[in-house]
Design an enzyme around this catalytic site. Structure first.
Site, PDB file in Angstrom:
ATOM      1  N   CYS A 165       0.848  -1.189   0.000  1.00  0.00           N
ATOM      2  CA  CYS A 165       0.000   0.000   0.000  1.00  0.00           C
ATOM      3  C   CYS A 165       0.885   1.241   0.000  1.00  0.00           C
ATOM      4  CB  CYS A 165      -0.900  -0.006   1.237  1.00  0.00           C
ATOM      5  SG  CYS A 165      -1.721   1.564   1.548  1.00  0.00           S
ATOM      6  N   CYS A 453     -12.163  17.117  12.149  1.00  0.00           N
ATOM      7  CA  CYS A 453     -11.823  16.234  11.020  1.00  0.00           C
ATOM      8  C   CYS A 453     -12.950  16.242   9.990  1.00  0.00           C
ATOM      9  CB  CYS A 453     -11.546  14.816  11.511  1.00  0.00           C
ATOM     10  SG  CYS A 453     -12.870  14.134  12.498  1.00  0.00           S
TER      11      CYS A 453
END
Ligand code: SAH
Length: 498
Positions: A165, A453
């Site tokens: 990844c 966030c």
């Protein structure tokens, strides 16, 4: 004009939506096209058509946007974890800044001019790949029965094999390959979500970026049967969770930086990855990481010399991008404007990271967090860093704060935390509860620092705080999650009458 399914259209992408999808118009009709980036001219096929808009699939990029780049990961479209990999990093930052600005204007109802005067340039990453200190890889079996690991294809539980990844630590690949080859050699089975059979479910990898320490935790589907009546002379090693376990441990121990190997027991049929029971198999049960304070007003944000050290266990909550976390916390600290005399509440404090940063510059800090284990960690972390002026409460911010306020006012107490100088909040995506916001307004701190966030719920909450007597002084985005659509925002609010 209306489109039908499978119609092909040619369209220029003029905007991007909050999930990173390209947006274009054909004859006033709006099209949402995943994987198309702003500035592209594309050919797309209609998937689903509504009255005034439609979703379409990107078929071909006819004229690539000047902002289009070659994605690093071959699987980025299937995975869906990196919505913006095809967009240049500087344009990603621009996209995120616009997302914050638009939400504050549209949802918060603030004037564009008011926001533009207060917005500071977004804090980007120097290295927008390989920044994550934590990865959780599912283990499964492919069609031919081989054990594999990778990621779930977007919105499914089908594993696509990939141990590399682009956002994870560079050591992840070696660790995963080591585990896979051990499993294949020893015929260790992978967990099957459908049947509930098979041993290894997930692999959790954590890295202390400052310490270089690596932690591996295998989540396994097996309960240890305790030997209640061991026969005399028969020694059973109750720490043997995996077949030929010593071979795996020896191989993992070879990896540079490895300091902790454990298993987590999860025998439930659930999407929850980690089980709460952890057994350490090799090395330490925790790894360490250090977060440094930075000067956010200077170029390249140099260290100021202050730092805090944290211990991280497989289950600890800890921010996943340590480099940007330093910048985020340093910005929150700067906005708090502490001189050493202030009393501060830190709501939604997690393991107390922000609280402890603040405590070094304040008279007293009180942290509030809903998860009891996180508060245990916070208290531990305070001790470890020799901080004595931080106190922590377990509970919901919207309950702990009003209760404290009620008690302090009815008892005619002069508790200094009743009228704090500063309140810092760092809520989850859904933002702050009304009861929490209202109590904050009653407590009338001089400053409120809002770390968010999700800029949509931030905008909603800022409207309430501004209607309640505060004004925005500064707004700044911090990119914690390069390649994704997510962005953190820090806002400084000041009481209007101050
Ligand atoms: N400030 C911390 C954690 C931020 S994440 C850090 O930077 O590490 C948000 C935190 O809020 C999580 O730890 C979550 O468990 C907690 N939380 C969620 N809902 C809450 C509530 N209603 N009251 C208090 N804490 C809550």
């Amino acid at each position: 004009m209306e489109f039908k399914k499978n119609d092909c259209v040619t369209v220029t992408i003029e905007d991007m939506g909050s999930d990173g999808e390209g947006i274009g118009k054909v004859d006033g009709f709006t099209l949402f096209i995943k994987d198309a980036v702003i500035g592209d001219q594309v050919e797309a096929k209609i998937i689903k058509s509504k009255k005034h808009y439609a979703y379409a699939r990107l078929e071909k990029v006819l004229q690539p946007s000047p902002f289009r780049v070659e994605p690093k990961c071959a699987y980025h479209r299937q995975c869906g974890g990196c919505q913006l990999q095809a967009l240049s990093y500087s344009e990603q930052l621009h996209f995120k800044e616009q997302k914050i600005r638009n939400n504050l204007i549209r949802i918060g109802g603030f004037d564009a001019e008011y926001i533009d005067e207060r917005m500071q340039p977004i804090v980007g990453m120097e290295e927008p790949f390989h920044y994550r200190n934590k990865a959780q890889y599912p283990i499964g079996t492919d069609r031919d029965g081989n054990v594999i690991t990778g990621f779930y294809a977007g919105r499914t539980h089908n594993i696509i094999a990939n141990t590399d990844c682009a956002l994870g630590a560079s050591e992840n690949q070696q660790i995963l390959e080591t585990i896979l080859s051990y499993m294949r050699k020893n015929k260790v089975t992978a967990y099957d979500e459908v049947t509930g059979k098979g041993l290894v479910r997930h692999v959790l990898i954590r890295k202390g970026f400052t310490s270089g320490q690596l932690m591996v935790c295998l989540v396994i589907n097996k309960k240890m049967t305790k030997m209640l009546y061991p026969t005399a002379g028969v020694q059973k090693n109750t720490n043997e969770f995996l077949p030929n376990q010593g071979e795996l441990l020896a191989a993992l121990a070879e990896i540079q930086g490895m300091t902790s190997v454990s298993v987590s027991i999860n025998t439930e049929k659930t999407n929850v990855i980690m089980g709460t029971e952890i057994h350490n198999l090799w090395g330490e049960s925790t790894i360490e990481d250090t977060i440094h304070v930075r000067d956010m007003q200077k170029e390249n944000y140099p260290y100021t010399g202050d730092a805090l050290t944290f211990k991280i266990s497989p289950l600890s909550f800890y921010q996943v991008n340590p480099v940007q976390t330093e910048k985020l916390y340093s910005l929150a600290l700067e906005y708090a404007g502490l001189t050493g005399k202030e009393t501060v509440w830190d709501l939604y404090c997690g393991i107390g990271t922000i609280s402890l940063f603040l405590a070094g510059k304040a008279k007293k800090v009180c942290g509030v967090e809903i998860i009891p284990q996180a508060i245990d960690d916070a208290r531990e972390n305070a001790k470890r860093n020799h901080i004595e002026n931080a106190e922590f409460f377990v509970g919901k911010a919207e309950e702990v704060l009003p209760e404290f306020y009620k008690k302090a006012t009815t008892e005619a107490s002069s508790d200094e935390m009743l009228h704090p100088d500063v309140i810092v909040v760092d809520p989850p995506r859904k933002g702050c509860d009304d009861a929490c916001l209202n109590t904050m307004l009653r407590m009338q701190p001089e400053r409120i620092v809002y770390v968010s966030c999700d800029s949509a719920t931030l905008a909603r909450d800022l409207k309430i705080l501004c209607d309640g007597g505060y004004e925005i002084r500064k707004v700044r985005g911090v990119d914690q999650f390069g390649m994704t659509v997510h962005v953190e925002t820090v806002v400084l609010l000041q009481r209007k009458d101050m």
